[in-house]
Design a protein around this motif. Structure first.
Motif, PDB file in Angstrom:
ATOM      1  N   ARG A  86      20.026 -26.256  -6.713  1.00 57.07           N
ATOM      2  CA  ARG A  86      18.583 -26.323  -6.445  1.00 57.07           C
ATOM      3  C   ARG A  86      18.276 -26.214  -4.937  1.00 57.07           C
ATOM      4  O   ARG A  86      17.396 -25.460  -4.532  1.00 57.07           O
ATOM      5  CB  ARG A  86      18.080 -27.650  -7.027  1.00 57.07           C
ATOM      6  N   LYS A  87      19.006 -26.977  -4.160  1.00 59.94           N
ATOM      7  CA  LYS A  87      18.775 -26.983  -2.698  1.00 59.94           C
ATOM      8  C   LYS A  87      18.929 -25.590  -2.108  1.00 59.94           C
ATOM      9  O   LYS A  87      18.161 -25.159  -1.261  1.00 59.94           O
ATOM     10  CB  LYS A  87      19.802 -27.907  -2.018  1.00 59.94           C
ATOM     11  N   LYS A  88      19.975 -24.908  -2.574  1.00 53.81           N
ATOM     12  CA  LYS A  88      20.278 -23.561  -2.088  1.00 53.81           C
ATOM     13  C   LYS A  88      19.156 -22.603  -2.493  1.00 53.81           C
ATOM     14  O   LYS A  88      18.719 -21.764  -1.697  1.00 53.81           O
ATOM     15  CB  LYS A  88      21.626 -23.127  -2.685  1.00 53.81           C
ATOM     16  N   LEU A  89      18.696 -22.743  -3.727  1.00 54.79           N
ATOM     17  CA  LEU A  89      17.602 -21.900  -4.230  1.00 54.79           C
ATOM     18  C   LEU A  89      16.359 -22.101  -3.366  1.00 54.79           C
ATOM     19  O   LEU A  89      15.721 -21.133  -2.930  1.00 54.79           O
ATOM     20  CB  LEU A  89      17.322 -22.240  -5.699  1.00 54.79           C
ATOM     21  N   LEU A  90      16.030 -23.353  -3.103  1.00 50.15           N
ATOM     22  CA  LEU A  90      14.819 -23.658  -2.327  1.00 50.15           C
ATOM     23  C   LEU A  90      14.936 -23.126  -0.899  1.00 50.15           C
ATOM     24  O   LEU A  90      13.941 -22.723  -0.299  1.00 50.15           O
ATOM     25  CB  LEU A  90      14.557 -25.169  -2.327  1.00 50.15           C
ATOM     26  N   LYS A  91      16.149 -23.097  -0.381  1.00 48.15           N
ATOM     27  CA  LYS A  91      16.361 -22.597   0.978  1.00 48.15           C
ATOM     28  C   LYS A  91      16.313 -21.058   0.997  1.00 48.15           C
ATOM     29  O   LYS A  91      15.682 -20.455   1.864  1.00 48.15           O
ATOM     30  CB  LYS A  91      17.732 -23.091   1.465  1.00 48.15           C
ATOM     31  N   SER A  92      16.971 -20.461  -0.001  1.00 52.59           N
ATOM     32  CA  SER A  92      17.087 -18.993   0.000  1.00 52.59           C
ATOM     33  C   SER A  92      15.788 -18.280  -0.338  1.00 52.59           C
ATOM     34  O   SER A  92      15.598 -17.119   0.026  1.00 52.59           O
ATOM     35  CB  SER A  92      18.163 -18.560  -1.002  1.00 52.59           C
ATOM     36  N   ILE A  93      14.899 -18.949  -1.049  1.00 52.27           N
ATOM     37  CA  ILE A  93      13.685 -18.268  -1.524  1.00 52.27           C
ATOM     38  C   ILE A  93      12.691 -17.989  -0.388  1.00 52.27           C
ATOM     39  O   ILE A  93      11.859 -17.081  -0.493  1.00 52.27           O
ATOM     40  CB  ILE A  93      13.014 -19.106  -2.662  1.00 52.27           C
ATOM     41  N   VAL A  94      12.818 -18.758   0.690  1.00 60.35           N
ATOM     42  CA  VAL A  94      11.816 -18.749   1.769  1.00 60.35           C
ATOM     43  C   VAL A  94      11.484 -17.357   2.322  1.00 60.35           C
ATOM     44  O   VAL A  94      10.314 -17.032   2.514  1.00 60.35           O
ATOM     45  CB  VAL A  94      12.257 -19.717   2.899  1.00 60.35           C
ATOM     46  N   ASP A  95      12.515 -16.511   2.529  1.00 66.28           N
ATOM     47  CA  ASP A  95      12.228 -15.198   3.151  1.00 66.28           C
ATOM     48  C   ASP A  95      12.342 -14.040   2.155  1.00 66.28           C
ATOM     49  O   ASP A  95      12.479 -12.890   2.546  1.00 66.28           O
ATOM     50  CB  ASP A  95      13.172 -14.968   4.339  1.00 66.28           C
ATOM     51  N   LYS A  96      12.281 -14.345   0.835  1.00 65.96           N
ATOM     52  CA  LYS A  96      12.512 -13.281  -0.159  1.00 65.96           C
ATOM     53  C   LYS A  96      11.207 -12.669  -0.692  1.00 65.96           C
ATOM     54  O   LYS A  96      10.225 -13.361  -0.919  1.00 65.96           O
ATOM     55  CB  LYS A  96      13.320 -13.834  -1.345  1.00 65.96           C
ATOM     56  N   ASP A  97      11.293 -11.352  -0.914  1.00 67.71           N
ATOM     57  CA  ASP A  97      10.156 -10.625  -1.484  1.00 67.71           C
ATOM     58  C   ASP A  97      10.232 -10.601  -3.010  1.00 67.71           C
ATOM     59  O   ASP A  97       9.228 -10.438  -3.688  1.00 67.71           O
ATOM     60  CB  ASP A  97      10.159  -9.178  -0.962  1.00 67.71           C
ATOM     61  N   ASP A 141       9.687 -23.536 -10.629  1.00 72.01           N
ATOM     62  CA  ASP A 141       8.491 -24.385 -10.726  1.00 72.01           C
ATOM     63  C   ASP A 141       7.582 -24.202  -9.504  1.00 72.01           C
ATOM     64  O   ASP A 141       7.818 -23.330  -8.658  1.00 72.01           O
ATOM     65  CB  ASP A 141       8.909 -25.856 -10.908  1.00 72.01           C
ATOM     66  N   LYS A 142       6.577 -25.052  -9.412  1.00 74.32           N
ATOM     67  CA  LYS A 142       5.597 -24.957  -8.306  1.00 74.32           C
ATOM     68  C   LYS A 142       6.267 -24.977  -6.940  1.00 74.32           C
ATOM     69  O   LYS A 142       5.871 -24.269  -6.030  1.00 74.32           O
ATOM     70  CB  LYS A 142       4.605 -26.115  -8.419  1.00 74.32           C
ATOM     71  N   LYS A 143       7.290 -25.790  -6.820  1.00 74.42           N
ATOM     72  CA  LYS A 143       7.974 -25.948  -5.531  1.00 74.42           C
ATOM     73  C   LYS A 143       8.598 -24.617  -5.087  1.00 74.42           C
ATOM     74  O   LYS A 143       8.505 -24.244  -3.919  1.00 74.42           O
ATOM     75  CB  LYS A 143       9.059 -27.023  -5.708  1.00 74.42           C
ATOM     76  N   VAL A 144       9.213 -23.922  -6.031  1.00 77.99           N
ATOM     77  CA  VAL A 144       9.828 -22.626  -5.697  1.00 77.99           C
ATOM     78  C   VAL A 144       8.741 -21.651  -5.229  1.00 77.99           C
ATOM     79  O   VAL A 144       8.907 -20.961  -4.219  1.00 77.99           O
ATOM     80  CB  VAL A 144      10.611 -22.057  -6.901  1.00 77.99           C
ATOM     81  N   PHE A 145       7.633 -21.629  -5.962  1.00 74.98           N
ATOM     82  CA  PHE A 145       6.542 -20.719  -5.579  1.00 74.98           C
ATOM     83  C   PHE A 145       5.937 -21.116  -4.231  1.00 74.98           C
ATOM     84  O   PHE A 145       5.582 -20.264  -3.419  1.00 74.98           O
ATOM     85  CB  PHE A 145       5.452 -20.696  -6.658  1.00 74.98           C
ATOM     86  N   ALA A 146       5.849 -22.427  -3.989  1.00 72.52           N
ATOM     87  CA  ALA A 146       5.252 -22.898  -2.727  1.00 72.52           C
ATOM     88  C   ALA A 146       6.118 -22.491  -1.537  1.00 72.52           C
ATOM     89  O   ALA A 146       5.601 -22.096  -0.489  1.00 72.52           O
ATOM     90  CB  ALA A 146       5.085 -24.409  -2.779  1.00 72.52           C
ATOM     91  N   LEU A 147       7.426 -22.546  -1.714  1.00 71.52           N
ATOM     92  CA  LEU A 147       8.325 -22.181  -0.605  1.00 71.52           C
ATOM     93  C   LEU A 147       8.489 -20.670  -0.476  1.00 71.52           C
ATOM     94  O   LEU A 147       8.696 -20.151   0.611  1.00 71.52           O
ATOM     95  CB  LEU A 147       9.689 -22.840  -0.807  1.00 71.52           C
ATOM     96  N   GLY A 148       8.389 -19.982  -1.623  1.00 71.39           N
ATOM     97  CA  GLY A 148       8.568 -18.519  -1.609  1.00 71.39           C
ATOM     98  C   GLY A 148       7.268 -17.822  -1.250  1.00 71.39           C
ATOM     99  O   GLY A 148       6.716 -17.081  -2.050  1.00 71.39           O
TER     100      GLY A 148
END
Ligand code: NAP
Ligand code: GLV
Ligand code: GLV
Length: 325
Positions: A36-47, A58-65
């Protein structure tokens, strides 16, 4: 500069090659669920994101991505994704319908046959060196040919199971939110019934609904009690469609004859009592697991990402098309 996408686990190579032509691709280097931590970190700069049914988007992934413009799920079921949130953010979500229909129907039918003819039990017996000769009462199971099949969820996979059942001269009952067109009913010789009637009459009940708020615990104590004591439950849909604790109880109290499951309520955890029982066949969510189908699913997901990020088109297998209206 190439756009960036995240693939949460290694997938069949042809799809990865296709993606690498267009994008800078980050793939989870471990053959495990992406932490999970890795996913939340990696999503930040992805298109774009290509994820699995085991990833909780979930919402958190969308909020960070914040740059995310597409989420492509490597599965037909998408209960792992907060679709409402994606839609609110106007992010298309895609799935992989159709290409896994026949493969998953094959597994459902294989499970039906396995549990009814006690194939796993008998195989274990032989491997233990216990086969000392043909015997009149050895591993007596139940017939399949000519019996009644109850299909819950008469969509793509449910209908593909009906096609197999026709070859076994089964009487086919189905239950669905919406009644199928007369020509579909005729094609499969399938009869629409209420769920209660289906449960009372079927010798085999097979589940093919998506997991939604409405289908959560669709099969619980009350429904299991309606089934015949000689009937079997087959689940290749999603674990939480069945109340697993109620299922254990129904099996113990011999309310039903057995079950065959590809999916579990708290995957990958399985109720220990199900494992101890002999009249259960349990496989690790392998419904679509053939080389051909997994390759097609991966290509389909990759094409969806290319549609949105490269061609600026509405993707073919979108589950929230309302974002384009
Ligand atoms: P599908 O074509 O959408 O079929 C699902 C059917 O269930 C539809 O006819 C749908 O009706 C119906 N339905 C939805 N909610 C219902 C409810 N509350 N009560 C009764 N019926 C309801 O989907 P599919 O491609 O056959 O896939 C079905 C599910 O199988 C997927 O969602 C996935 O979870 C699971 N699956 C598992 C595996 C595996 O590896 N074990 C592989 C593939 C799929 P409407 O269309 O009218 O809403
Ligand atoms: C598998 O379970 C899928 O939904 O594709
Ligand atoms: C069984 O093997 C038979 O010949 O009936």
């Amino acid at each position: 500069m190439k756009q960036k996408i995240l693939v949460t686990r290694m997938l069949p190579e042809p799809a990865i090659e296709m993606l690498k032509k267009y994008f800078e691709v980050e793939i989870n280097p471990e053959d495990t669920i992406m932490p999970r931590k890795k996913l939340l970190k990696s999503i930040v700069d992805k298109d774009g994101l290509l994820c699995l049914l085991t990833d909780n988007i979930d919402k958190k992934v969308f909020a960070l991505g914040k740059k995310l413009r597409i989420v492509a799920n490597y599965a037909v079921g998408y209960n792992n994704i907060d679709i409402e949130e994606a839609t609110r953010r106007k992010i298309p979500v895609t799935n992989t319908p159709g290409v896994l229909t026949e493969t998953t129907a094959d597994l459902a039918f294989a499970l039906l046959m396995c549990v009814s003819r006690r194939i796993v039990e008998a195989d274990n017996f032989l491997r233990k060196g216990k086969f000392v000769g043909w015997a009149p009462m050895l591993f007596l199971g139940n017939d399949i040919y000519g019996k009644t099949l109850g299909i819950v969820g008469f969509g793509r996979i449910g209908q593909a199971v009906a096609q197999r059942a026709k070859g076994f001269n089964m009487r086919i009952l189905y239950y669905d939110l919406n009644r199928a067109k007369p020509e579909i009913e005729e094609k499969y010789s399938a009869k629409y019934t209420e769920l209660e009637v289906l449960l009372k009459e079927a010798d085999f009940v097979t589940l093919h609904v998506p997991l939604t708020k409405e289908t959560y615990h669709l099969i619980g104590k009350k429904q299991l009690n309606l089934m015949k004591p000689t009937a079997y439950l087959i689940n290749t849909s999603r674990g939480p469609v069945v109340d697993e604790k109620a299922l254990v109880k129904a099996l113990k109290e011999k309310k039903i004859a057995g079950c065959a499951l590809d999916v579990f309520e708290k995957e990958p955890k399985v109720e220990p009592e199900l494992i101890r029982m002999k009249n259960t066949v349990l496989v690790p969510h392998i419904g679509s697991a053939t080389i051909e189908t997994r390759t097609k699913m991966a290509l389909m997901a990759a094409e969806s990402i290319i549609s949105v990020l490269i061609k600026n088109e509405k993707p073919k297998n979108i589950v929230n098309p309302e974002i384009y209206s």
